[in-house]
Design an enzyme around this catalytic site. Sequence first.
Site, PDB file in Angstrom:
ATOM      1  N   GLY A   1      15.421  -7.408   5.890  1.00  0.00           N
ATOM      2  CA  GLY A   1      15.768  -6.000   6.073  1.00  0.00           C
ATOM      3  C   GLY A   1      16.865  -5.791   7.108  1.00  0.00           C
ATOM      4  O   GLY A   1      17.546  -4.760   7.095  1.00  0.00           O
TER       5      GLY A   1
ATOM      6  N   GLY B   1       0.816  -1.226   0.000  1.00  0.00           N
ATOM      7  CA  GLY B   1       0.000   0.000   0.000  1.00  0.00           C
ATOM      8  C   GLY B   1       0.845   1.269   0.000  1.00  0.00           C
ATOM      9  O   GLY B   1       0.590   2.191  -0.785  1.00  0.00           O
TER      10      GLY B   1
ATOM     11  N   CYS C   1       1.690   0.441  13.221  1.00  0.00           N
ATOM     12  CA  CYS C   1       0.245   0.680  13.377  1.00  0.00           C
ATOM     13  C   CYS C   1      -0.202   0.150  14.741  1.00  0.00           C
ATOM     14  O   CYS C   1      -1.218  -0.527  14.845  1.00  0.00           O
ATOM     15  CB  CYS C   1      -0.545   0.093  12.222  1.00  0.00           C
TER      16      CYS C   1
HETATM   17  N1  SAM Z   1       4.262  -1.310   4.405  1.00  0.00           N
HETATM   18  C1  SAM Z   1       3.259  -2.296   4.158  1.00  0.00           C
HETATM   19  C2  SAM Z   1       2.080  -1.649   3.478  1.00  0.00           C
HETATM   20  O1  SAM Z   1       1.851  -0.445   3.663  1.00  0.00           O
HETATM   21  O2  SAM Z   1       1.365  -2.327   2.742  1.00  0.00           O
HETATM   22  C3  SAM Z   1       2.862  -3.038   5.429  1.00  0.00           C
HETATM   23  C4  SAM Z   1       4.036  -3.682   6.089  1.00  0.00           C
HETATM   24  S1  SAM Z   1       3.610  -4.817   7.358  1.00  0.00           S
HETATM   25  C5  SAM Z   1       3.187  -3.738   8.630  1.00  0.00           C
HETATM   26  C6  SAM Z   1       5.162  -5.420   7.862  1.00  0.00           C
HETATM   27  C7  SAM Z   1       5.870  -6.268   6.837  1.00  0.00           C
HETATM   28  O3  SAM Z   1       7.198  -6.507   7.317  1.00  0.00           O
HETATM   29  C8  SAM Z   1       5.284  -7.643   6.608  1.00  0.00           C
HETATM   30  O4  SAM Z   1       4.914  -7.789   5.255  1.00  0.00           O
HETATM   31  C9  SAM Z   1       6.421  -8.615   6.937  1.00  0.00           C
HETATM   32  O5  SAM Z   1       6.493  -9.721   6.071  1.00  0.00           O
HETATM   33  C10 SAM Z   1       7.632  -7.719   6.779  1.00  0.00           C
HETATM   34  N2  SAM Z   1       8.842  -8.151   7.509  1.00  0.00           N
HETATM   35  C11 SAM Z   1       8.914  -8.816   8.681  1.00  0.00           C
HETATM   36  N3  SAM Z   1      10.192  -9.038   9.006  1.00  0.00           N
HETATM   37  C12 SAM Z   1      10.955  -8.491   8.027  1.00  0.00           C
HETATM   38  C13 SAM Z   1      12.352  -8.413   7.785  1.00  0.00           C
HETATM   39  N4  SAM Z   1      13.242  -8.942   8.627  1.00  0.00           N
HETATM   40  N5  SAM Z   1      12.773  -7.793   6.661  1.00  0.00           N
HETATM   41  C14 SAM Z   1      11.886  -7.279   5.781  1.00  0.00           C
HETATM   42  N6  SAM Z   1      10.543  -7.331   5.952  1.00  0.00           N
HETATM   43  C15 SAM Z   1      10.089  -7.924   7.061  1.00  0.00           C
END
Ligand code: SAM
Length: 501
Positions: A355, A302, A425
């Site tokens: 990340g 998004g 969030c």
């Molecule tokens: N930014 C997104 C949006 O607006 O649609 C929502 C992100 S969601 C809150 C968090 C995301 O972080 C998830 O899709 C998850 O898979 C990812 N995530 C979790 N650990 C991670 C890591 N070590 N490196 C990269 N992404 C990671």
Amino acid sequence: MIGLAATRNQILIRNSVSFNILKRHKKKSREPKVTNSQRALEYFDIAYAPVYGTRWPSIRLALLSKPKYMAVLNNFASYDETIERFQNLGAWDIREKYSAIRERMRQRREQSQATSEDRDEDTDETSVRSNSVRPSLVELDDDELAARARLEPEGRYPEEYRLRAAAQNVDATGLEVDLASRVIAPSETGGSSLMMDYVPATRLKGLENWMEEADVFPDASQGDQDIGVTVVKQEEPIDLPKMLKIFAFEKGNISDFPQPRFDPQLRVLDHYAMDGASLLPVLALDVKPGDRVLDMCAAPGGKSLLVLQTLMPGLLVSNDVSEGRVKRIRSILKQFVPKGMSTIENLTVVTQNDGCRLGEAEEYDKILVDVPCLTDRHSLMDDDNSLFKTSRTKERLKLPELQSQLLVSALQALRPGGTVVYSTCTLSPLQNDGVVHLALSRIWQETTIECSVVDMSQAVRPLSFLYRFGGNLGLRYGQLILPSLLSNFGPMYCAKIKRIR
Ligand code: SAM
């Protein structure tokens, strides 16, 4: 005979065992099952009520109510007809409102400067007052509105605004943050012992291992100087990029946007609906033409899409660690960017990396770190996929550790002079300001990077016509959008950090 007796005994024993199991099962099934959403709500009641004080009941109610959306028009589709439809529904083009509010604020600032010069020459207060421009009611933060409504005569405020103020249910005396009653648990997961979560001490029956937060998170009480952080105020209001075309219903209007329409020629959708609070981190990023942008935790995509809709970046890398979720980013981009639009396709890259392990590339101008978090609203609404499932407890407790690693890694991948925006969030103070503090102290202790936090409290004020901000909640680094029945966006926390060296 012996064999027969044994068999009879065995049958008797078996019967009595199955009877007991049946009895236990019957007893168990009479107890109401605690769902994951109920567990989440119970947790929030314990952890957030002391933090948000008299605001908690209204935030809680909003979290349990229908969320509100904004509609983002797709610049890669034809949308003139869509605009007309939205206007007919009574939705606002938020740019028009925002520009008008900024203009009024500019006028007020100029007038108050002129007034203070006048005051130097002429101390007659009546002439000063007759000159002053009052802010439009729509510009006021809901809590300011509530405070004013208590002081001013009833007739001054139209019914609609009095209701808006009343719905905040804010008692000016009840806003202090009860920091004393917060504790977090020591290490239970083998990770850092520093950060688990805030829970008031009075409610921790049976959890004797939990300690005072100050014992396990001593860094939090350090001053910003002690961790090498300077705080710089952003005076100018946050910028709304020209190409973003976003519609929203005014506060108190809970109408829905219609389903997106498929553009048969370009084979893309004309708009998408999103939690309106998602806009704030993207605006805070302040993407400029040609910027190299990394959306570190991008799925489902998004915010990446919003960045793309600004038509500003020279490169947009949308990354996520999960293979399945990376597929979702690709599929969202496909729904909104026409196939073969090479200018956009060439600047958009989707990657699947952890990340936390990006290396010290120093290659990005802007990085969005929208971390995995408690996702408060989601935890209350989606029982199946909840972080409050007992099987996901460790994952949940490890979140602050992961979040701070992601933020540290982002600051290392950023070029000096660049900007990181950290967002969540959740209302959890630990996963918000707490993680920013921990990451910045690690950066200070373990690297030669120098950072400053950008205080956006002034810069976001003109957005009060859309959001309810938690301005006076003792936030140290970031801004927080509080869910409210009148503008049921968020929660969304967002902090902006500049890398100096
Ligand atoms: N930014 C997104 C949006 O607006 O649609 C929502 C992100 S969601 C809150 C968090 C995301 O972080 C998830 O899709 C998850 O898979 C990812 N995530 C979790 N650990 C991670 C890591 N070590 N490196 C990269 N992404 C990671």
